[in-house]
Design an enzyme around this catalytic site. Sequence first.
Site, PDB file in Angstrom:
ATOM      1  N   HIS A 139       3.152   4.902  20.654  1.00  0.00           N
ATOM      2  CA  HIS A 139       2.864   5.668  19.439  1.00  0.00           C
ATOM      3  C   HIS A 139       1.381   6.019  19.447  1.00  0.00           C
ATOM      4  O   HIS A 139       0.571   5.407  18.787  1.00  0.00           O
ATOM      5  CB  HIS A 139       3.200   4.800  18.224  1.00  0.00           C
ATOM      6  CG  HIS A 139       3.065   5.503  16.919  1.00  0.00           C
ATOM      7  ND1 HIS A 139       3.558   6.768  16.689  1.00  0.00           N
ATOM      8  CD2 HIS A 139       2.499   5.118  15.748  1.00  0.00           C
ATOM      9  CE1 HIS A 139       3.292   7.109  15.440  1.00  0.00           C
ATOM     10  NE2 HIS A 139       2.646   6.133  14.850  1.00  0.00           N
ATOM     11  N   ARG A 183       8.709  14.339  13.160  1.00  0.00           N
ATOM     12  CA  ARG A 183       7.684  15.398  13.161  1.00  0.00           C
ATOM     13  C   ARG A 183       8.108  16.509  14.122  1.00  0.00           C
ATOM     14  O   ARG A 183       8.068  17.696  13.775  1.00  0.00           O
ATOM     15  CB  ARG A 183       6.337  14.798  13.580  1.00  0.00           C
ATOM     16  CG  ARG A 183       5.760  13.928  12.491  1.00  0.00           C
ATOM     17  CD  ARG A 183       4.433  13.305  12.843  1.00  0.00           C
ATOM     18  NE  ARG A 183       3.900  12.629  11.655  1.00  0.00           N
ATOM     19  CZ  ARG A 183       3.194  11.505  11.677  1.00  0.00           C
ATOM     20  NH1 ARG A 183       2.905  10.911  12.810  1.00  0.00           N
ATOM     21  NH2 ARG A 183       2.759  10.975  10.553  1.00  0.00           N
ATOM     22  N   ARG A 205      -5.701   5.180  16.303  1.00  0.00           N
ATOM     23  CA  ARG A 205      -4.918   4.018  15.866  1.00  0.00           C
ATOM     24  C   ARG A 205      -5.479   2.759  16.530  1.00  0.00           C
ATOM     25  O   ARG A 205      -5.452   1.680  15.964  1.00  0.00           O
ATOM     26  CB  ARG A 205      -3.451   4.200  16.251  1.00  0.00           C
ATOM     27  CG  ARG A 205      -2.757   5.329  15.493  1.00  0.00           C
ATOM     28  CD  ARG A 205      -1.277   5.407  15.840  1.00  0.00           C
ATOM     29  NE  ARG A 205      -0.619   6.491  15.134  1.00  0.00           N
ATOM     30  CZ  ARG A 205      -0.478   7.729  15.619  1.00  0.00           C
ATOM     31  NH1 ARG A 205      -0.963   8.043  16.808  1.00  0.00           N
ATOM     32  NH2 ARG A 205       0.151   8.648  14.914  1.00  0.00           N
ATOM     33  N   ARG A 242      -5.855   4.305   9.295  1.00  0.00           N
ATOM     34  CA  ARG A 242      -7.059   4.903   9.878  1.00  0.00           C
ATOM     35  C   ARG A 242      -7.647   5.983   8.983  1.00  0.00           C
ATOM     36  O   ARG A 242      -6.977   6.535   8.113  1.00  0.00           O
ATOM     37  CB  ARG A 242      -6.792   5.423  11.285  1.00  0.00           C
ATOM     38  CG  ARG A 242      -5.679   6.414  11.398  1.00  0.00           C
ATOM     39  CD  ARG A 242      -5.464   6.762  12.863  1.00  0.00           C
ATOM     40  NE  ARG A 242      -4.247   7.517  13.026  1.00  0.00           N
ATOM     41  CZ  ARG A 242      -4.076   8.470  13.910  1.00  0.00           C
ATOM     42  NH1 ARG A 242      -5.044   8.772  14.747  1.00  0.00           N
ATOM     43  NH2 ARG A 242      -2.929   9.107  13.989  1.00  0.00           N
ATOM     44  N   VAL A 256       2.328   2.957   2.535  1.00  0.00           N
ATOM     45  CA  VAL A 256       3.557   2.909   3.346  1.00  0.00           C
ATOM     46  C   VAL A 256       4.542   1.891   2.756  1.00  0.00           C
ATOM     47  O   VAL A 256       5.730   2.184   2.585  1.00  0.00           O
ATOM     48  CB  VAL A 256       3.242   2.554   4.819  1.00  0.00           C
ATOM     49  CG1 VAL A 256       4.533   2.498   5.631  1.00  0.00           C
ATOM     50  CG2 VAL A 256       2.285   3.566   5.437  1.00  0.00           C
ATOM     51  N   GLY A 257       4.023   0.698   2.422  1.00  0.00           N
ATOM     52  CA  GLY A 257       4.909  -0.364   1.938  1.00  0.00           C
ATOM     53  C   GLY A 257       5.593  -0.020   0.626  1.00  0.00           C
ATOM     54  O   GLY A 257       6.813  -0.192   0.479  1.00  0.00           O
ATOM     55  N   GLY A 309       0.839  -1.195   0.000  1.00  0.00           N
ATOM     56  CA  GLY A 309       0.000   0.000   0.000  1.00  0.00           C
ATOM     57  C   GLY A 309       0.876   1.247   0.000  1.00  0.00           C
ATOM     58  O   GLY A 309       2.030   1.223  -0.453  1.00  0.00           O
ATOM     59  N   ASN A 316      -0.363  -0.271  12.545  1.00  0.00           N
ATOM     60  CA  ASN A 316      -0.921   0.287  13.788  1.00  0.00           C
ATOM     61  C   ASN A 316      -2.087  -0.539  14.327  1.00  0.00           C
ATOM     62  O   ASN A 316      -2.715  -1.260  13.559  1.00  0.00           O
ATOM     63  CB  ASN A 316      -1.418   1.711  13.507  1.00  0.00           C
ATOM     64  CG  ASN A 316      -0.293   2.708  13.642  1.00  0.00           C
ATOM     65  OD1 ASN A 316       0.430   2.691  14.637  1.00  0.00           O
ATOM     66  ND2 ASN A 316      -0.132   3.567  12.649  1.00  0.00           N
TER      67      ASN A 316
HETATM   68  N1  APR Z   1      -1.095  -9.818   3.865  1.00  0.00           N
HETATM   69  C1  APR Z   1      -0.428  -8.960   3.061  1.00  0.00           C
HETATM   70  N2  APR Z   1      -0.872  -7.733   2.776  1.00  0.00           N
HETATM   71  C2  APR Z   1      -2.046  -7.361   3.298  1.00  0.00           C
HETATM   72  C3  APR Z   1      -2.795  -8.196   4.140  1.00  0.00           C
HETATM   73  C4  APR Z   1      -2.273  -9.493   4.412  1.00  0.00           C
HETATM   74  N3  APR Z   1      -2.906 -10.352   5.193  1.00  0.00           N
HETATM   75  N4  APR Z   1      -3.925  -7.535   4.506  1.00  0.00           N
HETATM   76  C5  APR Z   1      -3.873  -6.328   3.936  1.00  0.00           C
HETATM   77  N5  APR Z   1      -2.751  -6.205   3.201  1.00  0.00           N
HETATM   78  C6  APR Z   1      -2.297  -5.083   2.389  1.00  0.00           C
HETATM   79  C7  APR Z   1      -3.423  -4.424   1.586  1.00  0.00           C
HETATM   80  O1  APR Z   1      -3.748  -5.180   0.441  1.00  0.00           O
HETATM   81  C8  APR Z   1      -2.823  -3.065   1.260  1.00  0.00           C
HETATM   82  O2  APR Z   1      -2.141  -3.053   0.017  1.00  0.00           O
HETATM   83  O3  APR Z   1      -1.810  -4.017   3.216  1.00  0.00           O
HETATM   84  C9  APR Z   1      -1.790  -2.840   2.383  1.00  0.00           C
HETATM   85  C10 APR Z   1      -2.098  -1.635   3.251  1.00  0.00           C
HETATM   86  O4  APR Z   1      -1.948  -0.515   2.466  1.00  0.00           O
HETATM   87  P1  APR Z   1      -2.786   0.837   2.645  1.00  0.00           P
HETATM   88  O5  APR Z   1      -4.232   0.492   2.767  1.00  0.00           O
HETATM   89  O6  APR Z   1      -2.340   1.765   1.569  1.00  0.00           O
HETATM   90  O7  APR Z   1      -2.329   1.365   4.084  1.00  0.00           O
HETATM   91  P2  APR Z   1      -0.991   2.190   4.434  1.00  0.00           P
HETATM   92  O8  APR Z   1      -1.275   3.642   4.372  1.00  0.00           O
HETATM   93  O9  APR Z   1       0.145   1.636   3.654  1.00  0.00           O
HETATM   94  O10 APR Z   1      -0.834   1.825   5.977  1.00  0.00           O
HETATM   95  C11 APR Z   1      -0.485   0.515   6.372  1.00  0.00           C
HETATM   96  O11 APR Z   1       0.841   1.227   8.236  1.00  0.00           O
HETATM   97  O12 APR Z   1       1.190   3.319   9.188  1.00  0.00           O
HETATM   98  C12 APR Z   1       0.469   2.117   9.270  1.00  0.00           C
HETATM   99  O13 APR Z   1      -1.624   2.785  10.285  1.00  0.00           O
HETATM  100  C13 APR Z   1      -1.019   2.336   9.101  1.00  0.00           C
HETATM  101  O14 APR Z   1      -1.697   0.151   9.822  1.00  0.00           O
HETATM  102  C14 APR Z   1      -1.478   0.965   8.687  1.00  0.00           C
HETATM  103  C15 APR Z   1      -0.282   0.442   7.872  1.00  0.00           C
END
Ligand code: APR
Length: 314
Positions: A178, A154, A91, A85, A16-17, A14, A123
């Site tokens: 956090h 920050r 969180r 969130r 962050v990743g 997503g 989180n």
């Molecule tokens: N295995 C692998 N990936 C998964 C799984 C799983 N079981 N469940 C969900 N995902 C993936 C989703 O498909 C999505 O691509 O996790 C990703 C999350 O991405 P976003 O929705 O864009 O969230 P993001 O903003 O990246 O935040 C991810 O980091 O900072 C923290 O609070 C935030 O908990 C959140 C996490």
Amino acid sequence: MANKRKKLTVIGAGFVGSTCAHWAASKELGDVVLLDINEGSAKGKSLDLFEASPVEGFDSKVLGTADYKDTADSDVVIITAGLPRKPGMSRDDLLATNAKIMKDVCLGIKENSPNAVVIIVSNPLDAMAYVAKEVLGFPRERVIGMAGILDSARFRSFIAEAANVSVKDVHAFVLGGHGDTMVPMPNHCSIGGAPLTKFLPQEKIDAIVERTRKGGAEIVGLLKTGSAYYAPSASAVQMAEAILKDQNRVLPCAAFLQGEYGINDLFIGVLCQLNGKGLEKVVELDLDETEKAGLENSKKAVEELVNALSQLEY
Ligand code: APR
């Protein structure tokens, strides 16, 4: 000849990743594997990032996958899988959903990279790190949470902006969980070695402390559809770099405490030394009464979440 490059896996493609993969590849920290249950997203973003490498001139392979076998023998794994969130959510509201995801992910890592150092970003951070440690069964050296670098970043950026100085000269850090109970430490901060009060009036420092505590919510309120990702991913990658390059950096991270500050068996943000082993040691500071009370308050909040976890099936 065997591949001698380091291997970094990022779970969750997503915001962050994928931004973690971006920072890590462009810093040539090693070959990067990006895993997501949404295979197309992991593969598409990885291919796109790899195709940027000739332009940016980095020699990192980037592989997208939904299969944990591709992550085998990773040196470091960063976990970002989970829901972010939305406005109005704390969180902590993510607890049940993200605990299930965390368990699923950690089983895949445990089987394929039993020697990895694992950095947790999902989180609510301190509770997710707890779930990860339980499922992985790794020693505390190899399960570390990312939060302190972000909260401190920050804090440092707000200080630099207010004092009109370079961010490079601002040393500041934040301890505790956090969340809203995090403990910014203005008395341990400096600008070029001089105390903050040489640059800013006390009420400005107090306002910055308050803004730092709510720094995540400020971004969520602006984005409306998700949470911060540039600074969180940069912070996670700084930890990965310290480990992959055996840097012995001293950075605020969430560590599983075993007696430090009188706290046991909880992840709390503290000052940590990171090297090739993962967590080399927790650096314990002498806190004044206000800081002690702040940390105690933060500990209670983390403890409540961990107790809530024990009521959940995940
Ligand atoms: N295995 C692998 N990936 C998964 C799984 C799983 N079981 N469940 C969900 N995902 C993936 C989703 O498909 C999505 O691509 O996790 C990703 C999350 O991405 P976003 O929705 O864009 O969230 P993001 O903003 O990246 O935040 C991810 O980091 O900072 C923290 O609070 C935030 O908990 C959140 C996490």
